[in-house]
Design a protein around this motif. Structure first.
Motif, PDB file in Angstrom:
ATOM      1  N   ASP A  12      27.143  32.435  40.510  1.00 28.98           N
ATOM      2  CA  ASP A  12      27.546  33.870  41.196  1.00 28.98           C
ATOM      3  C   ASP A  12      28.704  34.455  40.115  1.00 28.98           C
ATOM      4  OD1 ASP A  12      29.063  35.899  42.760  1.00 28.98           O
ATOM      5  OD2 ASP A  12      28.633  34.831  44.434  1.00 28.98           O
ATOM      6  N   LEU A  13      28.283  35.618  39.439  1.00 32.64           N
ATOM      7  CA  LEU A  13      29.071  36.210  38.614  1.00 32.64           C
ATOM      8  C   LEU A  13      30.431  36.608  38.949  1.00 32.64           C
ATOM      9  CD1 LEU A  13      29.238  37.859  35.924  1.00 32.64           C
ATOM     10  CD2 LEU A  13      28.490  39.944  37.036  1.00 32.64           C
ATOM     11  N   PHE A  14      30.674  36.784  40.352  1.00 36.32           N
ATOM     12  CA  PHE A  14      31.917  37.342  40.860  1.00 36.32           C
ATOM     13  C   PHE A  14      32.644  36.152  41.234  1.00 36.32           C
ATOM     14  CE2 PHE A  14      29.456  40.951  41.036  1.00 36.32           C
ATOM     15  CZ  PHE A  14      30.200  42.025  40.664  1.00 36.32           C
ATOM     16  N   ARG A  15      32.253  35.032  41.522  1.00 32.34           N
ATOM     17  CA  ARG A  15      33.234  33.633  41.541  1.00 32.34           C
ATOM     18  C   ARG A  15      33.348  32.957  40.312  1.00 32.34           C
ATOM     19  NH1 ARG A  15      30.011  30.188  45.484  1.00 32.34           N
ATOM     20  NH2 ARG A  15      28.538  31.861  46.110  1.00 32.34           N
ATOM     21  N   SER A  16      32.700  33.223  39.123  1.00 33.65           N
ATOM     22  CA  SER A  16      32.910  32.662  37.803  1.00 33.65           C
ATOM     23  C   SER A  16      33.650  33.486  37.094  1.00 33.65           C
ATOM     24  CB  SER A  16      31.513  32.377  37.166  1.00 33.65           C
ATOM     25  OG  SER A  16      30.771  33.581  36.849  1.00 33.65           O
ATOM     26  N   ALA A  17      33.850  34.861  37.463  1.00 35.38           N
ATOM     27  CA  ALA A  17      34.543  35.692  36.222  1.00 35.38           C
ATOM     28  C   ALA A  17      36.085  35.286  36.306  1.00 35.38           C
ATOM     29  CB  ALA A  17      34.574  37.019  36.679  1.00 35.38           C
ATOM     30  N   THR A  18      36.637  34.503  37.123  1.00 30.92           N
ATOM     31  CA  THR A  18      37.994  34.199  37.231  1.00 30.92           C
ATOM     32  C   THR A  18      38.315  32.871  36.273  1.00 30.92           C
ATOM     33  OG1 THR A  18      37.820  33.293  39.319  1.00 30.92           O
ATOM     34  CG2 THR A  18      38.651  35.731  39.072  1.00 30.92           C
ATOM     35  N   ARG A  19      37.270  32.340  35.964  1.00 33.66           N
ATOM     36  CA  ARG A  19      37.549  30.941  35.402  1.00 33.66           C
ATOM     37  C   ARG A  19      38.118  31.092  34.028  1.00 33.66           C
ATOM     38  NH1 ARG A  19      33.724  29.883  31.708  1.00 33.66           N
ATOM     39  NH2 ARG A  19      31.696  31.180  31.633  1.00 33.66           N
ATOM     40  N   GLU A  20      38.426  29.943  33.499  1.00 34.35           N
ATOM     41  CA  GLU A  20      39.290  30.177  32.072  1.00 34.35           C
ATOM     42  C   GLU A  20      38.083  30.477  30.962  1.00 34.35           C
ATOM     43  OE1 GLU A  20      41.919  27.482  28.702  1.00 34.35           O
ATOM     44  OE2 GLU A  20      41.398  26.665  30.798  1.00 34.35           O
ATOM     45  N   LEU A  21      38.648  31.296  30.245  1.00 32.54           N
ATOM     46  CA  LEU A  21      37.873  32.138  29.324  1.00 32.54           C
ATOM     47  C   LEU A  21      38.000  31.820  27.987  1.00 32.54           C
ATOM     48  CD1 LEU A  21      37.705  35.861  30.700  1.00 32.54           C
ATOM     49  CD2 LEU A  21      35.811  33.894  31.134  1.00 32.54           C
ATOM     50  N   GLY A  36      38.761  44.570  30.921  1.00 34.10           N
ATOM     51  CA  GLY A  36      37.410  44.415  31.239  1.00 34.10           C
ATOM     52  C   GLY A  36      36.953  43.800  32.624  1.00 34.10           C
ATOM     53  N   CYS A  37      36.164  44.613  33.370  1.00 32.27           N
ATOM     54  CA  CYS A  37      35.910  44.422  34.635  1.00 32.27           C
ATOM     55  C   CYS A  37      34.305  44.402  34.911  1.00 32.27           C
ATOM     56  CB  CYS A  37      36.419  45.416  35.721  1.00 32.27           C
ATOM     57  SG  CYS A  37      38.139  45.438  35.795  1.00 32.27           S
ATOM     58  N   PHE A  38      33.942  43.571  35.922  1.00 29.62           N
ATOM     59  CA  PHE A  38      32.646  43.591  36.682  1.00 29.62           C
ATOM     60  C   PHE A  38      32.612  44.507  37.867  1.00 29.62           C
ATOM     61  CE2 PHE A  38      31.882  39.892  33.987  1.00 29.62           C
ATOM     62  CZ  PHE A  38      31.012  40.286  33.258  1.00 29.62           C
ATOM     63  N   SER A  39      31.717  45.020  38.306  1.00 34.53           N
ATOM     64  CA  SER A  39      31.657  46.041  39.412  1.00 34.53           C
ATOM     65  C   SER A  39      30.392  46.129  40.206  1.00 34.53           C
ATOM     66  CB  SER A  39      32.317  47.410  39.126  1.00 34.53           C
ATOM     67  OG  SER A  39      31.684  48.227  38.390  1.00 34.53           O
ATOM     68  N   GLU A  40      30.336  46.110  41.483  1.00 38.37           N
ATOM     69  CA  GLU A  40      29.150  46.113  42.236  1.00 38.37           C
ATOM     70  C   GLU A  40      28.756  47.536  42.670  1.00 38.37           C
ATOM     71  OE1 GLU A  40      28.222  41.917  44.144  1.00 38.37           O
ATOM     72  OE2 GLU A  40      29.638  43.076  45.240  1.00 38.37           O
ATOM     73  N   ALA A  41      27.492  47.874  42.378  1.00 39.55           N
ATOM     74  CA  ALA A  41      27.166  49.219  42.835  1.00 39.55           C
ATOM     75  C   ALA A  41      26.967  49.397  44.297  1.00 39.55           C
ATOM     76  CB  ALA A  41      25.967  49.820  42.157  1.00 39.55           C
ATOM     77  N   LEU A  42      27.393  50.486  44.890  1.00 42.21           N
ATOM     78  CA  LEU A  42      27.028  50.776  46.353  1.00 42.21           C
ATOM     79  C   LEU A  42      25.960  51.661  46.536  1.00 42.21           C
ATOM     80  CD1 LEU A  42      30.583  50.839  47.790  1.00 42.21           C
ATOM     81  CD2 LEU A  42      29.117  48.828  47.964  1.00 42.21           C
ATOM     82  N   SER A  43      25.608  52.714  45.504  1.00 39.94           N
ATOM     83  CA  SER A  43      24.432  53.637  45.377  1.00 39.94           C
ATOM     84  C   SER A  43      23.661  53.444  44.038  1.00 39.94           C
ATOM     85  CB  SER A  43      24.898  55.024  45.444  1.00 39.94           C
ATOM     86  OG  SER A  43      26.165  55.342  44.200  1.00 39.94           O
ATOM     87  N   SER A  61      33.694  43.809  20.199  1.00 34.94           N
ATOM     88  CA  SER A  61      34.068  44.545  21.422  1.00 34.94           C
ATOM     89  C   SER A  61      33.883  43.633  22.946  1.00 34.94           C
ATOM     90  CB  SER A  61      33.483  45.877  21.593  1.00 34.94           C
ATOM     91  OG  SER A  61      31.866  45.619  21.888  1.00 34.94           O
ATOM     92  N   ILE A  62      34.911  44.146  23.689  1.00 35.18           N
ATOM     93  CA  ILE A  62      34.775  43.386  24.992  1.00 35.18           C
ATOM     94  C   ILE A  62      33.674  43.959  25.804  1.00 35.18           C
ATOM     95  CG2 ILE A  62      36.390  45.319  26.066  1.00 35.18           C
ATOM     96  CD1 ILE A  62      37.449  43.017  27.836  1.00 35.18           C
ATOM     97  N   ALA A  63      33.204  45.263  25.220  1.00 32.61           N
ATOM     98  CA  ALA A  63      31.719  45.643  25.982  1.00 32.61           C
ATOM     99  C   ALA A  63      30.727  44.651  25.782  1.00 32.61           C
ATOM    100  CB  ALA A  63      31.472  47.186  25.451  1.00 32.61           C
ATOM    101  N   ALA A  64      30.509  44.111  24.506  1.00 38.08           N
ATOM    102  CA  ALA A  64      29.492  43.220  24.168  1.00 38.08           C
ATOM    103  C   ALA A  64      29.749  41.948  25.021  1.00 38.08           C
ATOM    104  CB  ALA A  64      29.581  42.850  22.803  1.00 38.08           C
ATOM    105  N   ALA A  65      30.989  41.635  25.273  1.00 46.08           N
ATOM    106  CA  ALA A  65      31.198  40.251  25.876  1.00 46.08           C
ATOM    107  C   ALA A  65      31.005  40.434  27.355  1.00 46.08           C
ATOM    108  CB  ALA A  65      32.637  40.008  25.647  1.00 46.08           C
ATOM    109  N   LEU A  66      31.142  41.605  28.004  1.00 47.99           N
ATOM    110  CA  LEU A  66      30.892  41.793  29.399  1.00 47.99           C
ATOM    111  C   LEU A  66      29.479  41.910  29.694  1.00 47.99           C
ATOM    112  CD1 LEU A  66      33.373  44.706  30.391  1.00 47.99           C
ATOM    113  CD2 LEU A  66      33.157  42.546  31.258  1.00 47.99           C
ATOM    114  N   SER A  79      27.113  40.357  27.599  1.00 48.46           N
ATOM    115  CA  SER A  79      26.649  38.964  27.205  1.00 48.46           C
ATOM    116  C   SER A  79      26.901  38.030  28.330  1.00 48.46           C
ATOM    117  CB  SER A  79      27.306  38.504  25.783  1.00 48.46           C
ATOM    118  OG  SER A  79      26.848  37.083  25.620  1.00 48.46           O
ATOM    119  N   HIS A  80      28.034  38.216  28.893  1.00 45.16           N
ATOM    120  CA  HIS A  80      28.257  37.178  30.051  1.00 45.16           C
ATOM    121  C   HIS A  80      27.393  37.589  31.315  1.00 45.16           C
ATOM    122  CE1 HIS A  80      31.129  34.437  32.130  1.00 45.16           C
ATOM    123  NE2 HIS A  80      30.800  35.276  33.250  1.00 45.16           N
ATOM    124  N   TRP A  81      27.195  38.730  31.497  1.00 42.31           N
ATOM    125  CA  TRP A  81      26.222  39.192  32.754  1.00 42.31           C
ATOM    126  C   TRP A  81      24.833  38.359  32.355  1.00 42.31           C
ATOM    127  CZ3 TRP A  81      22.037  42.779  32.621  1.00 42.31           C
ATOM    128  CH2 TRP A  81      21.535  43.102  33.835  1.00 42.31           C
TER     129      TRP A  81
END
Length: 312
Positions: free
Chosen positions: A2-11, A252-259, A299-304, A306-308
């Motif tokens: 789960d992306l949203f549970r794993s995103a807070t682990r040590e990076l 850097g954040c992940f976000s979930e779309a509602l639309s 860039s952190i954009a590339a990291a976001l 790639s992680h996804w």
């Protein structure tokens, strides 16, 4: 996973400027005698700047120079902010009283901007992080030499982490401008945009500045809706990146779309699309049929992205 549970682990950082390992000695910076003593040390290294470019020697490729070089170039030590200490060596930053034209082909030095240094990959990550710190401080000191309260000239204090005004007593501190950068997801697809500033075919995460009185999460929601018309719900922090152009901190954040229906703000983006995970993978590999690509790895954009692709 789960992306949203794993995103807070040590990076482990896999983008530039986030590996600054200098000990900044914040507890000592108010001690003027300590600062004066370490400035006299022969075991010091200086990041030297000429009109926002970094001075590098042709022979060894050094981005930090010893005292002899600094003195030869007539730097003003009273305006040299402290960066920190590593293995007994103290590091500073300073502006060289010269122009780019003074460093022609006959010079033992050449000039390079920070972004190009990062893209080349020749500088150790710890030094790149320290150079980002140096660049931000040099820019701030150069553009804030006068008190914003009374207009009189100010002077460097607190080892470079404050400027004081002797006339009105004003105290001024270096600024860091926070910006959110976010990958918005909708199941197995993500939202990427392009602007005319990007290289041809590049699509990246959306981003924008945090406004006064705003949380990072609300900034993510506002910027995504303003730029792409997409409403966002859950927002999760992933990592941050110093971005010294001139003094930003990218959150850097992940976000979930509602639309899902995109409405592009043409003042901000030239295009914006939903991309599947498989399509993004081809973009990262340089194999997209339309020659679309993702941002470079610094860039952190590339990291976001790639992680996804790998873990989302």
């Amino acid at each position: 996973m789960d992306l949203f549970r794993s995103a807070t682990r040590e990076l482990v950082y896999n983008f530039s400027f986030a590996g600054n390992d200098l000990h900044r000695h914040g507890e000592k910076r108010s001690d003027a005698s300590w600062f004066a003593d370490i400035k006299q040390s022969d075991n010091c290294g200086l990041a030297l700047y000429v009109q926002n470019k970094i001075l590098i020697d042709h022979k060894a490729g050094n981005v930090f120079h010893d005292r002899a070089v600094a003195d030869e170039l007539r730097i003003d030590w009273s305006e040299a902010p402290y960066l920190g200490e590593r293995e007994g060596r103290h590091y500073f930053a300073a502006s060289v009283p010269a122009t780019e034209e003074d460093f022609d082909e006959s010079s033992p030095f050449y000039l390079e901007n920070l972004r190009t240094l990062a893209l080349k990959g020749d500088v150790p990550e710890g030094d790149l992080g320290a150079l980002a710190q140096a660049s931000a401080l040099i820019h701030w000191h150069t553009t804030h030499r006068f008190c914003s309260r009374c207009g009189k000239e100010s002077f460097l204090s607190e080892a470079g982490y404050r400027r004081d005004c002797a006339h009105c007593g004003g105290l001024h501190f270096p600024r860091t401008d926070p910006a959110v950068i976010m990958l918005t997801t909708d199941g197995d697809r993500c939202l990427l945009g392009s602007t005319e500033r990007f290289m041809e075919g590049m699509y990246s995460t959306l981003a924008g500045y945090v406004e006064p009185g705003e949380t990072f999460e609300d900034a993510v929601r506002r910027e995504t809706q303003e730029e792409a018309g997409i409403k966002v719900g859950r927002v999760v922090y992933h990592a941050s990146q110093p971005w010294a152009f001139p003094a930003n901190l990218m959150i850097g954040c992940f976000s979930e779309a509602l639309s899902s229906e995109i409405t592009i703000d043409k003042n901000e983006l030239s295009d914006c699309r939903w991309f599947s995970r498989a399509e993004v993978r081809t973009m990262m590999a340089g194999q997209h049929p339309e020659n679309l690509i993702t941002p470079p790895g610094i860039s952190i954009a590339a990291a976001l992205i790639s992680h996804w692709v790998e873990h989302g």
